[in-house]
Enzyme design. Structure first.
Site, PDB file in Angstrom:
ATOM      1  N   ARG A  41      39.808  40.633   3.364  1.00 28.03           N
ATOM      2  CA  ARG A  41      39.529  42.061   3.581  1.00 28.03           C
ATOM      3  C   ARG A  41      38.154  42.298   4.200  1.00 28.03           C
ATOM      4  NH1 ARG A  41      43.883  41.172   3.133  1.00 28.03           N
ATOM      5  NH2 ARG A  41      45.422  41.910   1.622  1.00 28.03           N
TER       6      ARG A  41
ATOM      7  N   SER B  92      45.339  50.353  -1.983  1.00 27.11           N
ATOM      8  CA  SER B  92      44.810  49.546  -3.087  1.00 27.11           C
ATOM      9  C   SER B  92      43.329  49.864  -3.282  1.00 27.11           C
ATOM     10  CB  SER B  92      44.974  48.058  -2.793  1.00 27.11           C
ATOM     11  OG  SER B  92      46.336  47.715  -2.700  1.00 27.11           O
TER      12      SER B  92
ATOM     13  N   GLU C  31      37.964  48.476  -2.462  1.00 30.03           N
ATOM     14  CA  GLU C  31      38.463  48.093  -1.138  1.00 30.03           C
ATOM     15  C   GLU C  31      38.254  49.181  -0.085  1.00 30.03           C
ATOM     16  OE1 GLU C  31      42.794  46.974   0.646  1.00 30.03           O
ATOM     17  OE2 GLU C  31      42.059  45.697  -0.970  1.00 30.03           O
TER      18      GLU C  31
END
Length: 306
Positions: free
Chosen positions: A180, A230, A301
């Site tokens: 990520r 998320s 995130e």
């Protein structure tokens, strides 16, 4: 912040401009306060020109694609926003009757690109069929799902370098992809377009993957409700955040109008009128409980703008 002369110049170069817009109308979370200006460049040249003009005048700015991975303060914000909404052109180049190189501008819908290529029998982006957001955001954060990530299919990316005002090409190695993350998050480069490499495959096999991934997403994620996707990164491969939060008895727990999803505890949803404070308070509460129980520090995130 933006003078009348600059407005006229930006408009002449191909930018639509809106003033005092609430960002909640531009995000999947439906949370976000007003910004002085949102610029909508209609071409990459207009986008580069707008970036150049803002940098030259030291005007702070942020980039927004489809607004699916953002948590934004509902207070007035003191920066300009550039939207990639109209940067949705694509080019296709076949190689050896088996491979396809696709160049997609930063505003192209990631899920739409996945379906388009899959329907033509090209494999590699099936994992992205249900990922909301744009190509720019997907590459920026190395988005992934079901065992696939953007780094698996990216060849190179064209960027604008904020340090010297030049357009450059970064190959996959230059992008320093991680879980990520990418070098784009360091803030020196603005993504303009990306080239992907796809492989020819059996249409039946591709469609089977699409059906599987789409079904799993609908069954397990609250994709019909406002959220930022998320909320937490997985801290290590064998630590499943959603399952952990559920095991702590927090599924459905709310602060204000922000709620840990009853469908998937890795998501926080907006029940209708959630505030930025509601969301941040809920995030901090979960982080504290997980830290106390497992001695694990969760990282958020989505990007947070305030």
């Amino acid at each position: 912040m933006i003078s009348e002369d600059l407005k006229l110049s930006l408009y002449a170069e191909g930018c639509d401009i809106k003033q005092n817009e609430f960002l909640k109308y531009y995000t999947s979370f439906r949370i976000g306060g007003p910004v002085p200006y949102i610029l909508f460049p209609k071409t990459l040249n207009a986008f580069v020109n707008a970036l150049s003009q803002l940098v030259k005048r030291d005007i702070p700015f942020r980039i927004i694609g489809q607004g699916t991975n953002l948590i934004i303060s509902d207070e007035p914000l003191k920066f300009v926003v550039l939207s990639t909404k109209y940067l949705n052109k694509m080019n296709f180049e076949e190689k050896n009757n088996m491979d396809l190189i696709v160049e997609a501008q930063s505003g192209v819908s990631l899920s739409a690109l996945s379906f388009l290529l899959s329907e033509d029998g090209y494999s590699g982006l099936e994992f992205a069929c249900g990922i909301p957001g744009s190509v720019g955001g997907g590459v920026y954060m190395n988005a992934g799902a079901y065992g696939g990530e953007m780094k698996d299919v990216v060849l190179e990316t064209t960027v604008y370098d904020l340090r010297d005002g030049k357009v450059k090409t970064l190959n996959k190695g230059d992008l320093e992809f991680g879980y990520r993350t990418s070098i784009l998050q360091e803030g020196s480069f603005i993504l303009l377009s990306t080239k992907f490499l796809l492989k020819k495959d059996e249409l039946k096999r591709i469609k089977s993957k699409l059906i599987d991934f789409s079904t799993r997403r609908w069954e397990k994620q609250p994709i019909d409700l406002p959220s930022a996707g998320s909320i937490f990164k997985r801290p290590k491969p064998d630590f499943f955040v959603g399952t952990t939060i559920e095991n702590l008895g927090l599924k459905g727990f709310s602060i204000g109008e922000a709620q840990i999803s009853t469908k998937h505890a890795g998501f926080i949803i907006n029940k209708g009128n959630a505030t930025f404070k509601d969301v941040i308070s809920l995030i901090e509460y979960v982080k504290r409980i997980v830290k106390d129980k497992y001695n694990v520090d969760l990282q958020v995130e989505p990007e947070i703008w305030k």
